[in-house]
Write an enzyme that holds these catalytic residues in place. Structure first.
Site, PDB file in Angstrom:
ATOM      1  N   HIS A 147      28.112 -11.452  -8.419  1.00  0.00           N
ATOM      2  CA  HIS A 147      28.420 -12.308  -9.535  1.00  0.00           C
ATOM      3  C   HIS A 147      27.862 -11.108 -10.919  1.00  0.00           C
ATOM      4  O   HIS A 147      27.586 -12.156 -11.950  1.00  0.00           O
ATOM      5  CB  HIS A 147      28.428 -14.058  -9.553  1.00  0.00           C
ATOM      6  N   GLU A 166      -7.515  -9.726  -7.836  1.00  0.00           N
ATOM      7  CA  GLU A 166      -6.429 -10.869  -8.534  1.00  0.00           C
ATOM      8  C   GLU A 166      -6.511 -11.769  -7.220  1.00  0.00           C
ATOM      9  O   GLU A 166      -6.368 -13.249  -7.993  1.00  0.00           O
ATOM     10  CB  GLU A 166      -4.676 -10.233  -8.404  1.00  0.00           C
ATOM     11  N   GLY A 209      -1.851  -2.471   4.758  1.00  0.00           N
ATOM     12  CA  GLY A 209      -1.581  -4.034   4.658  1.00  0.00           C
ATOM     13  C   GLY A 209      -0.617  -4.571   3.670  1.00  0.00           C
ATOM     14  O   GLY A 209       0.490  -5.605   4.706  1.00  0.00           O
ATOM     15  N   ARG A 210       0.718  -3.542   4.191  1.00  0.00           N
ATOM     16  CA  ARG A 210       2.022  -3.684   4.304  1.00  0.00           C
ATOM     17  C   ARG A 210       2.670  -3.734   4.998  1.00  0.00           C
ATOM     18  O   ARG A 210       3.687  -4.272   6.006  1.00  0.00           O
ATOM     19  CB  ARG A 210       2.915  -2.631   2.806  1.00  0.00           C
ATOM     20  N   LYS A 221      -7.383  -7.898   3.009  1.00  0.00           N
ATOM     21  CA  LYS A 221      -8.496  -7.165   3.878  1.00  0.00           C
ATOM     22  C   LYS A 221      -9.641  -7.151   3.299  1.00  0.00           C
ATOM     23  O   LYS A 221     -10.779  -6.963   3.950  1.00  0.00           O
ATOM     24  CB  LYS A 221      -7.753  -6.185   3.865  1.00  0.00           C
ATOM     25  N   GLU A 254       5.611   0.793  -1.274  1.00  0.00           N
ATOM     26  CA  GLU A 254       4.514   1.680  -1.351  1.00  0.00           C
ATOM     27  C   GLU A 254       4.348   2.609   0.005  1.00  0.00           C
ATOM     28  O   GLU A 254       3.515   4.078   0.277  1.00  0.00           O
ATOM     29  CB  GLU A 254       3.394   0.721  -0.973  1.00  0.00           C
ATOM     30  N   LYS A 267      -6.155   0.465 -11.028  1.00  0.00           N
ATOM     31  CA  LYS A 267      -6.733  -0.782 -10.158  1.00  0.00           C
ATOM     32  C   LYS A 267      -8.348  -0.296 -11.311  1.00  0.00           C
ATOM     33  O   LYS A 267      -8.923  -0.965 -11.853  1.00  0.00           O
ATOM     34  CB  LYS A 267      -6.819  -0.860  -8.881  1.00  0.00           C
TER      35      LYS A 267
HETATM   36  C1  G6Q Z   1      -0.538  -3.005   1.085  1.00  0.00           C
HETATM   37  C2  G6Q Z   1      -1.398  -2.314   0.431  1.00  0.00           C
HETATM   38  C3  G6Q Z   1      -1.665  -3.154  -0.548  1.00  0.00           C
HETATM   39  C4  G6Q Z   1      -2.489  -4.578  -0.612  1.00  0.00           C
HETATM   40  C5  G6Q Z   1      -3.148  -5.249  -1.804  1.00  0.00           C
HETATM   41  C6  G6Q Z   1      -3.725  -6.191  -1.450  1.00  0.00           C
HETATM   42  O1  G6Q Z   1      -0.262  -2.071   2.120  1.00  0.00           O
HETATM   43  O2  G6Q Z   1      -3.060  -2.000   0.623  1.00  0.00           O
HETATM   44  O3  G6Q Z   1      -0.528  -3.531  -1.245  1.00  0.00           O
HETATM   45  O4  G6Q Z   1      -2.353  -5.396   0.921  1.00  0.00           O
HETATM   46  O5  G6Q Z   1      -3.604  -4.356  -2.671  1.00  0.00           O
HETATM   47  O6  G6Q Z   1      -5.776  -5.816  -0.387  1.00  0.00           O
HETATM   48  P1  G6Q Z   1      -6.544  -6.744   0.111  1.00  0.00           P
HETATM   49  O7  G6Q Z   1      -5.631  -7.349   1.575  1.00  0.00           O
HETATM   50  O8  G6Q Z   1      -7.155  -6.366   0.319  1.00  0.00           O
HETATM   51  O9  G6Q Z   1      -6.758  -7.622  -0.877  1.00  0.00           O
END
Ligand code: G6Q
Length: 545
Positions: free
Chosen positions: A386, A214, A269-270, A208, A355, A506
């Site tokens: 199991h 990462e 994001g989620r 996003k 989250e 971060k």
């Molecule tokens: C979700 C969070 C988080 C996000 C990641 C990746 O709700 O905001 O998990 O999706 O940190 O972020 P980017 O899509 O910006 O790389």
């Protein structure tokens, strides 16, 4: 706006004393008192059937759930969310993942602008691109068709796509190899590409913000890997596309912004697997199946928005989670899909739930004086049986369980499916009713062994059933949990849509990177433990060299 603190609400107090009396009841009694309980305490929506009879609740509990919802303003908040109000207060954003699956003709406004046409424009662009990749019309730099698609993303830009790909693998184009790289651990990237040819590989950089450490590290490594064979920088345009809201950074990376698929700040994001973040899913299963998934999401949205609370699946599930967490001290919820395709569903739900509701401050900035989000976890049945089910049956903790199963297997093989499903029903039955010492003795068990073989029972669970795993059902299931999370967040008075807790780590990591990499011994100003760990790591790195 100042809200009445939750524990001062009349319905909360009533639930508190009601919980004390329900705490002394056993599911055996509740079932004995009402022979029709197992048929009555069920609800159905779209393609999902929910049996919630094996919970420590009665008619009064359900009445009080409704009363608490009224006092907490669940319906008003729900309208505010669907209406595009900025209910994500700490980020001043609307929360409109429901717009991502709205039909073309719907009108949903943010700041006076209808966002639905934009949603469909992106979906159409994704569909056209996905079709070109699937048909082989989109070729790599050297003219070879794409055979491998790698999504690079993390968190919300990874967990949804991975889960959806696994869940809908049956519907996927098998000639395409789909892989997912999320971890900044180089092993993740190395293993994902070790048997692939760059000439046939397409990377989807899903981020996003397009600044996530990462993802950007993996994307740059992928670029080096691809150009190692393709040699020319122009090849990037044929082997990399982006899903992002940040056109400037995408262009800087060398990706043609014509091949950028956008979304908006009102998609968390989620909550984005049904936005362009789902591009890898669409390439795998095709645009038509993707739209079927969206239709499933939308059907559950409509159910959540319109069904009376007593028959509203997300409402019931959300309130049950509040019930056990806040009144019975339950610390976790186990999600146990009896479908191997849902193997990543618990991991996906961990982010969605924890989250969203892992917060300790109310919307008006007070520290909560009650528990909020439980820990969600789980594994597919029957494997979990199991391993950790022992603790659920006979341990000291109360662990409400969600069992998820299907009437039909996508891979009917002999009697596998009946064997699988017999286990769901047996587990839910055993958890609820257990086995009394008298029953154990009657089996001829030696006295000393009786306590070990006794099952207290009274362990609650929901059973969710559907016909079979389809794109529609996956959409419904995800939306069910999304809205259940929403209900919990409203009752707990928290912002379910921010994630400040992810930030501190971060920031600190960025400060430490140069301290690990610098050639001269850095001056460390952390606490004594962090300083010593960094020194030890540097020393160990020198040894290796
Ligand atoms: C979700 C969070 C988080 C996000 C990641 C990746 O709700 O905001 O998990 O999706 O940190 O972020 P980017 O899509 O910006 O790389």
């Amino acid at each position: 706006m100042t809200r009445t603190p939750l524990k001062e609400m009349a319905a909360w107090k009533a639930l508190e004393s009601h919980a004390a009396s329900m705490g002394t009841r056993h599911l055996r009694e509740l079932f004995a008192e009402d022979p029709k309980r197992g048929e009555r305490m069920t609800a159905e929506a779209c393609g999902l059937f929910l049996d919630y009879s094996k919970h420590r609740i009665d008619a009064e509990t359900l009445r009080l759930f409704g009363a608490l919802a009224a006092e907490a303003g669940v319906v008003e908040r729900r309208e505010a969310m669907f209406g595009g109000e900025k209910i994500n207060l700490t980020e001043n954003r609307a929360v409109l993942h429901t717009a991502l699956r709205a039909p073309r003709e719907a009108v949903i406004e943010v700041d006076g602008k209808n966002v639905v046409p934009d949603v469909h424009e992106v979906l159409d662009k994704m569909a056209a691109f996905a079709e070109r990749v699937r048909s082989g019309a989109w070729t790599g730099y050297t003219g070879k068709p794409i055979r491998n698609v790698i999504n690079i993303g993390i968190g919300g830009s990874d967990l949804g796509p991975v889960m959806a790909y696994e869940a809908l693998r049956h519907y996927s184009q098998r000639e395409l190899t789909m892989r997912f790289v999320s971890n900044v651990d180089g092993s993740d990237f190395a293993e994902a590409v070790h048997d692939l040819d760059p000439e046939e590989t397409l990377f989807i950089v899903s981020s996003k913000t397009f600044t996530t450490l990462e993802t950007m590290t993996n994307a740059h490594t992928a670029r080096v890997w691809a150009l190692g064979k393709l040699k020319h920088a122009e090849a990037v345009a044929k082997h990399f596309v982006a899903v992002s809201t940040n056109a400037k950074e995408v262009a800087k990376f060398g990706i043609d912004t014509a091949n950028m698929f956008g979304f908006w700040d009102w998609v968390g994001g989620r909550y984005s697997m049904d936005a362009a973040i789902g591009l890898s899913t669409m390439i795998a299963i095709g645009a038509e199946n993707f739209r079927r998934m969206l239709a499933g999401f939308h059907a559950m949205d409509e159910h959540f928005r319109t069904a009376p609370l007593e028959r509203n699946l997300p409402f019931l599930m959300g309130m049950l989670t509040v019930w056990y967490t806040s009144f019975f001290g339950a610390e976790t919820v186990a999600v146990l899909p009896y479908d191997n395709y849902l193997k990543r569903f618990p991991a996906y739900l961990q982010q969605l739930t924890m989250e969203s509701n892992g917060k300790h401050v109310t919307l008006d900035g007070r520290r909560v004086d009650y528990q909020t989000c439980p820990i969600f976890w789980g594994e597919p049945g029957t494997n979990g049986q199991h391993s950790f089910y022992q603790l659920i049956h006979q341990g000291t903790r109360l662990i409400p369980c969600d069992f998820i199963g299907f009437a039909h297997s996508l891979n009917p093989l002999g009697n596998h499916h009946d064997l699988l499903m017999s286990n769901i029903f047996a587990q839910a039955e055993a958890l609820a009713f257990g086995k009394t010492p008298e029953q154990v003795k009657a089996e001829g068990t030696a006295d000393w062994l009786v306590p070990h073989r006794t099952f207290e029972g009274n362990r609650p669970s929901s059973v969710i059933l559907a016909e079979k795993m389809t794109p529609e059902i996956l959409g419904q299931l995800v939306a069910l949990y999304e809205h259940s999370v929403f209900v919990q967040g409203v009752v707990w008075q928290i912002d379910s849509f921010d994630q400040w807790g992810v930030e501190l780590g971060k920031v600190l990591a960025v400060r430490i990177i140069p301290e690990l990499e610098s050639a001269v011994e850095p001056e460390l100003k952390h606490d004594s433990s962090t300083n010593a760990l960094i020194r030890r790591y540097r020393a160990m790195r020198r040894n290796e060299a």
